[in-house]
Design an enzyme around this catalytic site. Structure first.
Site, PDB file in Angstrom:
ATOM      1  N   ILE A   1       0.864  -1.180   0.000  1.00 46.67           N
ATOM      2  CA  ILE A   1       0.000   0.000   0.000  1.00 46.67           C
ATOM      3  C   ILE A   1       0.899   1.228   0.000  1.00 46.67           C
ATOM      4  CG2 ILE A   1      -1.818   1.263   1.192  1.00 46.67           C
ATOM      5  CD1 ILE A   1      -2.707  -1.471   0.176  1.00 46.67           C
ATOM      6  N   LYS A   2       0.727   2.086  -0.993  1.00 47.87           N
ATOM      7  CA  LYS A   2       1.555   3.295  -1.092  1.00 47.87           C
ATOM      8  C   LYS A   2       0.916   4.433  -0.299  1.00 47.87           C
ATOM      9  CE  LYS A   2       3.769   4.347  -4.922  1.00 47.87           C
ATOM     10  NZ  LYS A   2       4.062   4.674  -6.342  1.00 47.87           N
TER      11      LYS A   2
END
Length: 561
Positions: free
Chosen positions: A146-147
């Site tokens: 997850i960025k």
């Protein structure tokens, strides 16, 4: 810069063997459905993929592989945000499954695919955490990242998400100070995860340190300073910044708290070099790969950079050492002495980076809305021909982005011919030293236009650019009393042509400056500088033209600086 050495017939294999994880900074349904991604894994040694809103917006414009899903979503009444969520998570889930064998083979280190939280949430910690969890559960693949942007609010979100056992790619890191805070946030999350009973071996992270944009912004400021000393400092800040980041990573990894976590099974947060596509064509197109080929790091490359390195990439002679770190620190000291405030550079880059992603997210939403609306229009116009009429009108009317591409390519063609004209005039009129500096600035302006087009993801129209060169060459045969040799009138005619060119250039910068008010991909400060310089160029060329005319046909001659 380090001197690279040849790595033989497969440069990417040598890069991988040197300990660099090669990731692709691109993802689309075309790549997934056409088998191209598997080919890149097999032939280009790609072991991961990163995405962002700009990439998804671009993917939606390629082909028609999203059309059926979007029209289905539109017919069921899904809103735009839900449709974007469905499209992006479907692509990322598919990519995760493609990379699953690599993920298993490397013990979870590689085979990773990243998806970014909505950039509009970057300043909202709670909303960022909520969407990170939602994305993690929707994709439901162990090799997902997850960025989360490394804003101040994002730091707390990073700790919270890691504490829940979620793997994170921290993005938009520009400064060493923020990078250290990111490493601290990851460590705090691991400590909480351990206390909550999570298996630390399953939590992974990378810290995406952005590279090329640093040179773009620093070079812009150096060009504004305009001294010979400033020119010698161009193109070196990005690599120096990244090298000092790697030194900080090594120092933090040696701290007792990190060693205790490692003993408990925690994974290190690997440095990832992002934004490694070279923006300035004056620099080697593989510079940010070769110079940062450091074992244990990730380099995520756009397709063009990956292809360039596969063709002619070369490793640096050695990894960064004490002397390189000292040289990097001295470079920043030199920038400070000449007046470049690097803290302001990184603040600007973070602010504009977020604005660019928000603009791309809005573009993505608009594209989704149009496609979903097509289904509604087709349904409402069934049997009446209304949908066909609407489609025909849409096909006949170019979009604003298409018109902008034509407009900027027209100006690039003119800039290419203008740069050659200015260079020739400077050589022919050596008695006017101001022309040499003008020719240098005109070429810089052409390079600035190329970088702006790159930021806007507008491809150059090579036939049109070549035509610009040919038009300039043809201009040499204008009637001037001689067919091929110069005459006294040549100076006047050249300067008149240059006057038209710099006036048009100023108009182009003003047009882009107006667009910058609503397009986060454009730098307002840079366009203000370019506009001011074009106005000063116009005044100078007019004085030079008047002086040349006075020498040739008589009349008072103005004083030229």
């Amino acid at each position: 810069m380090s001197q690279p050495f040849s790595t033989g017939s497969d440069p990417l294999a040598h890069l991988s063997a040197a300990g660099v994880s090669i990731w692709l900074d691109d993802l689309s349904r075309e790549l997934l459905s056409g088998g191209e991604l598997e080919k890149l894994i097999a032939e280009r040694h790609v072991v991961g993929v990163t995405t962002n809103p700009t990439i998804f917006a671009s993917a939606l414009s390629r082909g028609d592989r999203y059309t059926e899903q979007l029209r289905t979503l539109g017919s069921t009444g899904a809103d735009v945000d839900d449709a974007v969520f469905a499209l992006t998570t479907d692509d990322v889930r598919t990519a995760c499954r493609v990379f699953a064998p690599i993920h298993e083979r490397t013990g979870g280190v590689d085979g990773r695919v990243s998806i970014e939280v909505d950039p509009r949430l970057a300043k909202d910690t709670d909303a960022t955490v909520e969407q990170a969890v939602k994305l993690w559960e929707a994709v439901a693949e162990p090799n997902l990242f997850i960025k989360i942007p490394a804003t101040l609010e994002g730091l707390t979100a990073i700790t919270e998400v890691v504490a829940r056992g979620i793997s994170v790619n921290v993005t938009l890191i520009f400064s060493l100070e923020r990078y250290r805070a990111v490493m601290d946030a990851y460590t705090a999350g691991l400590e909480r995860a351990r206390q909550a009973g999570h298996d630390l071996t399953g939590i992974h992270s990378v810290a995406s340190f952005f590279v090329s944009r640093v040179d773009t912004e620093v070079d812009r400021r150096l060009d504004a300073i305009g001294t010979p000393e400033a020119a010698t400092l161009r193109g070196r800040a990005a690599v120096a910044n990244a090298r000092l980041a790697h030194q900080a990573y090594e120092m933090v990894a040696a701290e007792p708290s990190r060693r205790r976590l490692a003993a408990a099974g925690a994974r290190s947060q690997r440095p990832l070099w992002a934004s490694t596509g070279v923006k300035d064509p004056a620099y080697p197109d593989t510079m940010y790969v070769s110079e940062l080929a450091i074992a244990g790091t990730v380099n995520t490359m756009p397709g063009s950079t990956l292809a360039a390195y596969a063709d002619h990439g070369a490793l640096a002679l050695h990894s960064p050492a004490a002397d390189d770190y000292a040289a990097a620190r001295e470079h920043f000291a030199a920038l400070a002495r000449i007046g470049v405030d690097f803290a302001d550079v990184t603040d600007t880059l973070e602010r504009e980076g977020l604005a660019k992603f928000e603009a791309s997210w809005a573009e993505l939403g608009d594209s989704v809305r149009r496609e979903m609306g097509t289904a509604d229009a087709a349904h409402e116009g069934a049997g009446t021909g209304a949908a066909d009429t609407a489609d025909e009108e849409a096909e006949q009317t170019p979009s604003g982005e298409e018109l902008l591409a034509v407009y900027l390519n027209d100006h690039l063609a003119g800039a290419t011919g203008g740069a050659q004209l200015a260079s020739r005039a400077a050589q022919a009129q050596k008695a006017e030293p101001a022309l040499a500096e003008l020719a240098r600035q005109v070429e810089q302006d052409r390079q600035s236009l190329l970088r702006i087009m790159d930021d806007l993801e507008i491809s150059t129209d090579r036939p049109k650019v070549v035509l610009g060169r040919l038009s300039e060459l043809a201009g040499r045969l204008k009637p001037n009393g001689h067919f091929f040799s110069r005459s006294p009138m040549s100076d006047v005619l050249e300067l008149e042509a240059m006057l038209v060119g710099v006036t048009a250039k100023a108009a182009c910068w003003r047009t882009l400056r107006a667009r910058a008010e609503t397009d986060g991909r454009l730098y307002t400060e840079h366009l203000d500088f370019l506009t001011d310089r074009a106005d000063r160029q116009t005044a100078l060329v007019e004085k030079l033209r008047a002086a040349a005319a006075a020498r040739t046909v008589g009349g008072p001659a103005p004083q030229v600086p």
